[in-house]
Design a protein around this motif. Structure first.
Motif, PDB file in Angstrom:
ATOM      1  N   TYR A 170     -17.269 -10.557  -9.248  1.00  0.00           N
ATOM      2  CA  TYR A 170     -17.710  -9.370  -8.516  1.00  0.00           C
ATOM      3  C   TYR A 170     -16.675  -8.779  -7.571  1.00  0.00           C
ATOM      4  O   TYR A 170     -16.924  -7.745  -6.960  1.00  0.00           O
ATOM      5  N   THR A 171     -15.542  -9.449  -7.406  1.00  0.00           N
ATOM      6  CA  THR A 171     -14.534  -8.979  -6.447  1.00  0.00           C
ATOM      7  C   THR A 171     -13.170  -8.848  -7.129  1.00  0.00           C
ATOM      8  O   THR A 171     -12.935  -9.428  -8.193  1.00  0.00           O
ATOM      9  N   ILE A 172     -12.291  -8.110  -6.471  1.00  0.00           N
ATOM     10  CA  ILE A 172     -10.932  -7.962  -6.992  1.00  0.00           C
ATOM     11  C   ILE A 172     -10.267  -9.323  -7.119  1.00  0.00           C
ATOM     12  O   ILE A 172      -9.648  -9.628  -8.134  1.00  0.00           O
ATOM     13  N   ARG A 173     -10.392 -10.166  -6.113  1.00  0.00           N
ATOM     14  CA  ARG A 173      -9.753 -11.488  -6.166  1.00  0.00           C
ATOM     15  C   ARG A 173     -10.249 -12.297  -7.376  1.00  0.00           C
ATOM     16  O   ARG A 173      -9.464 -12.865  -8.125  1.00  0.00           O
ATOM     17  N   ALA A 174     -11.551 -12.329  -7.574  1.00  0.00           N
ATOM     18  CA  ALA A 174     -12.111 -13.102  -8.689  1.00  0.00           C
ATOM     19  C   ALA A 174     -11.657 -12.538 -10.041  1.00  0.00           C
ATOM     20  O   ALA A 174     -11.278 -13.287 -10.943  1.00  0.00           O
ATOM     21  N   ILE A 175     -11.675 -11.225 -10.152  1.00  0.00           N
ATOM     22  CA  ILE A 175     -11.289 -10.586 -11.417  1.00  0.00           C
ATOM     23  C   ILE A 175      -9.807 -10.817 -11.716  1.00  0.00           C
ATOM     24  O   ILE A 175      -9.443 -11.227 -12.817  1.00  0.00           O
ATOM     25  N   ILE A 176      -8.946 -10.566 -10.747  1.00  0.00           N
ATOM     26  CA  ILE A 176      -7.498 -10.689 -10.972  1.00  0.00           C
ATOM     27  C   ILE A 176      -7.105 -12.148 -11.198  1.00  0.00           C
ATOM     28  O   ILE A 176      -6.221 -12.424 -12.009  1.00  0.00           O
ATOM     29  N   ASN A 177      -7.758 -13.081 -10.525  1.00  0.00           N
ATOM     30  CA  ASN A 177      -7.449 -14.499 -10.769  1.00  0.00           C
ATOM     31  C   ASN A 177      -7.686 -14.889 -12.214  1.00  0.00           C
ATOM     32  O   ASN A 177      -6.971 -15.729 -12.759  1.00  0.00           O
ATOM     33  N   ARG A 178      -8.661 -14.272 -12.851  1.00  0.00           N
ATOM     34  CA  ARG A 178      -8.910 -14.561 -14.266  1.00  0.00           C
ATOM     35  C   ARG A 178      -8.018 -13.699 -15.159  1.00  0.00           C
ATOM     36  O   ARG A 178      -7.506 -14.152 -16.170  1.00  0.00           O
ATOM     37  N   TRP A 179      -7.846 -12.417 -14.808  1.00  0.00           N
ATOM     38  CA  TRP A 179      -7.063 -11.479 -15.620  1.00  0.00           C
ATOM     39  C   TRP A 179      -5.585 -11.859 -15.650  1.00  0.00           C
ATOM     40  O   TRP A 179      -4.943 -11.800 -16.698  1.00  0.00           O
ATOM     41  N   ASN A 221      -1.510  -5.710  -4.273  1.00  0.00           N
ATOM     42  CA  ASN A 221      -1.181  -4.362  -4.748  1.00  0.00           C
ATOM     43  C   ASN A 221      -2.436  -3.596  -5.163  1.00  0.00           C
ATOM     44  O   ASN A 221      -2.581  -2.412  -4.837  1.00  0.00           O
ATOM     45  N   VAL A 222      -3.341  -4.257  -5.881  1.00  0.00           N
ATOM     46  CA  VAL A 222      -4.573  -3.596  -6.308  1.00  0.00           C
ATOM     47  C   VAL A 222      -5.426  -3.228  -5.095  1.00  0.00           C
ATOM     48  O   VAL A 222      -5.977  -2.124  -5.026  1.00  0.00           O
ATOM     49  N   CYS A 223      -5.508  -4.106  -4.130  1.00  0.00           N
ATOM     50  CA  CYS A 223      -6.280  -3.815  -2.915  1.00  0.00           C
ATOM     51  C   CYS A 223      -5.678  -2.649  -2.139  1.00  0.00           C
ATOM     52  O   CYS A 223      -6.409  -1.763  -1.666  1.00  0.00           O
ATOM     53  N   ARG A 224      -4.371  -2.623  -2.028  1.00  0.00           N
ATOM     54  CA  ARG A 224      -3.695  -1.534  -1.313  1.00  0.00           C
ATOM     55  C   ARG A 224      -3.934  -0.195  -2.028  1.00  0.00           C
ATOM     56  O   ARG A 224      -4.244   0.809  -1.403  1.00  0.00           O
ATOM     57  N   PHE A 225      -3.830  -0.193  -3.347  1.00  0.00           N
ATOM     58  CA  PHE A 225      -4.008   1.032  -4.127  1.00  0.00           C
ATOM     59  C   PHE A 225      -5.446   1.544  -4.052  1.00  0.00           C
ATOM     60  O   PHE A 225      -5.678   2.742  -3.924  1.00  0.00           O
ATOM     61  N   THR A 226      -6.420   0.636  -4.134  1.00  0.00           N
ATOM     62  CA  THR A 226      -7.834   1.038  -4.171  1.00  0.00           C
ATOM     63  C   THR A 226      -8.443   1.233  -2.792  1.00  0.00           C
ATOM     64  O   THR A 226      -9.431   1.949  -2.657  1.00  0.00           O
ATOM     65  N   GLY A 227      -7.906   0.549  -1.782  1.00  0.00           N
ATOM     66  CA  GLY A 227      -8.534   0.564  -0.466  1.00  0.00           C
ATOM     67  C   GLY A 227      -9.745  -0.353  -0.389  1.00  0.00           C
ATOM     68  O   GLY A 227     -10.535  -0.279   0.546  1.00  0.00           O
ATOM     69  N   ILE A 228      -9.886  -1.228  -1.366  1.00  0.00           N
ATOM     70  CA  ILE A 228     -11.013  -2.171  -1.424  1.00  0.00           C
ATOM     71  C   ILE A 228     -10.488  -3.564  -1.088  1.00  0.00           C
ATOM     72  O   ILE A 228      -9.451  -3.979  -1.600  1.00  0.00           O
ATOM     73  N   GLY A 229     -11.201  -4.278  -0.237  1.00  0.00           N
ATOM     74  CA  GLY A 229     -10.798  -5.624   0.150  1.00  0.00           C
ATOM     75  C   GLY A 229     -10.889  -6.597  -1.012  1.00  0.00           C
ATOM     76  O   GLY A 229     -11.730  -6.443  -1.911  1.00  0.00           O
ATOM     77  N   ALA A 230     -10.053  -7.620  -0.983  1.00  0.00           N
ATOM     78  CA  ALA A 230      -9.972  -8.598  -2.072  1.00  0.00           C
ATOM     79  C   ALA A 230     -11.297  -9.307  -2.332  1.00  0.00           C
ATOM     80  O   ALA A 230     -11.611  -9.639  -3.475  1.00  0.00           O
ATOM     81  N   ALA A 278      -7.436   1.857 -12.548  1.00  0.00           N
ATOM     82  CA  ALA A 278      -6.208   2.619 -12.278  1.00  0.00           C
ATOM     83  C   ALA A 278      -5.180   1.745 -11.571  1.00  0.00           C
ATOM     84  O   ALA A 278      -3.992   1.751 -11.931  1.00  0.00           O
ATOM     85  N   ALA A 279      -5.621   0.977 -10.580  1.00  0.00           N
ATOM     86  CA  ALA A 279      -4.696   0.114  -9.834  1.00  0.00           C
ATOM     87  C   ALA A 279      -4.116  -0.975 -10.731  1.00  0.00           C
ATOM     88  O   ALA A 279      -2.929  -1.306 -10.637  1.00  0.00           O
ATOM     89  N   MET A 280      -4.930  -1.519 -11.618  1.00  0.00           N
ATOM     90  CA  MET A 280      -4.433  -2.536 -12.541  1.00  0.00           C
ATOM     91  C   MET A 280      -3.440  -1.929 -13.524  1.00  0.00           C
ATOM     92  O   MET A 280      -2.444  -2.565 -13.875  1.00  0.00           O
ATOM     93  N   CYS A 281      -3.676  -0.696 -13.943  1.00  0.00           N
ATOM     94  CA  CYS A 281      -2.729  -0.004 -14.830  1.00  0.00           C
ATOM     95  C   CYS A 281      -1.392   0.185 -14.131  1.00  0.00           C
ATOM     96  O   CYS A 281      -0.337  -0.058 -14.733  1.00  0.00           O
ATOM     97  N   VAL A 282      -1.415   0.596 -12.877  1.00  0.00           N
ATOM     98  CA  VAL A 282      -0.167   0.765 -12.118  1.00  0.00           C
ATOM     99  C   VAL A 282       0.559  -0.568 -12.027  1.00  0.00           C
ATOM    100  O   VAL A 282       1.778  -0.645 -12.205  1.00  0.00           O
ATOM    101  N   GLN A 283      -0.169  -1.644 -11.777  1.00  0.00           N
ATOM    102  CA  GLN A 283       0.438  -2.973 -11.698  1.00  0.00           C
ATOM    103  C   GLN A 283       1.022  -3.392 -13.046  1.00  0.00           C
ATOM    104  O   GLN A 283       2.113  -3.954 -13.114  1.00  0.00           O
ATOM    105  N   GLU A 284       0.310  -3.119 -14.127  1.00  0.00           N
ATOM    106  CA  GLU A 284       0.733  -3.544 -15.459  1.00  0.00           C
ATOM    107  C   GLU A 284       1.827  -2.660 -16.057  1.00  0.00           C
ATOM    108  O   GLU A 284       2.718  -3.166 -16.735  1.00  0.00           O
ATOM    109  N   CYS A 285       1.734  -1.335 -15.823  1.00  0.00           N
ATOM    110  CA  CYS A 285       2.582  -0.390 -16.563  1.00  0.00           C
ATOM    111  C   CYS A 285       3.391   0.565 -15.692  1.00  0.00           C
ATOM    112  O   CYS A 285       4.217   1.314 -16.222  1.00  0.00           O
ATOM    113  N   GLY A 286       3.136   0.597 -14.397  1.00  0.00           N
ATOM    114  CA  GLY A 286       3.808   1.550 -13.531  1.00  0.00           C
ATOM    115  C   GLY A 286       2.992   2.829 -13.373  1.00  0.00           C
ATOM    116  O   GLY A 286       2.172   3.165 -14.219  1.00  0.00           O
TER     117      GLY A 286
END
Length: 138
Positions: free
Chosen positions: A61-70, A84-93, A112-120
């Protein structure tokens, strides 16, 4: 040079598996990552994974949980990815993203934030992202 995820119409770099995604190219020439006919289909797959598999099935349910698996620490700098994803989205981890159907904007910002992290940032196509979200909701 164009990022691999952009060349593959796969903005979050979904790895190849037994899954046959809607909109996948018939001929898959990348040995590691899925290739899609259009960027909208790549976004569709990304949002299906994030909202159906990660949210509803794995109960992440959170960015931290999702990114740890992704992007697990054995393959990535997961801490930096989360920051980086938190900074881009403004949502806490550890802030719950909310139910995807009720908080679509938060999930699209995550994608969108994950795309920027993955691809620029130059690879981010907002119209394709919106089209992919719509396809994932059908």
């Amino acid at each position: 040079m164009i990022a691999r995820g952009i060349r593959n119409n796969n903005p979050l770099n979904i790895r190849r598996s037994k899954d046959k995604w809607q909109g996948m190219k018939a001929l898959q020439t990348d040995p590691q990552f899925c290739q899609f006919e259009t960027m909208a289909y790549g976004w569709r797959a990304a949002f299906v994974m994030l909202t159906r598999t990660y949210y509803h099935t794995y109960r992440l349910y959170t960015i931290r949980a999702i990114i740890n698996r992704w992007a697990p620490p054995n393959e990535n700098n997961t801490r930096a990815y989360i920051e980086n994803v938190c900074r881009f989205t403004g949502i806490g981890a550890d802030e719950p993203l909310g139910i995807p159907s009720a908080h679509a904007t938060r999930w699209m910002k995550l994608g969108a934030a994950m795309c920027v992290q993955e691809c620029g940032a130059e690879g981010l196509d907002w119209i394709a992202l919106l089209d992919g979200w719509a396809l994932a909701r059908e």
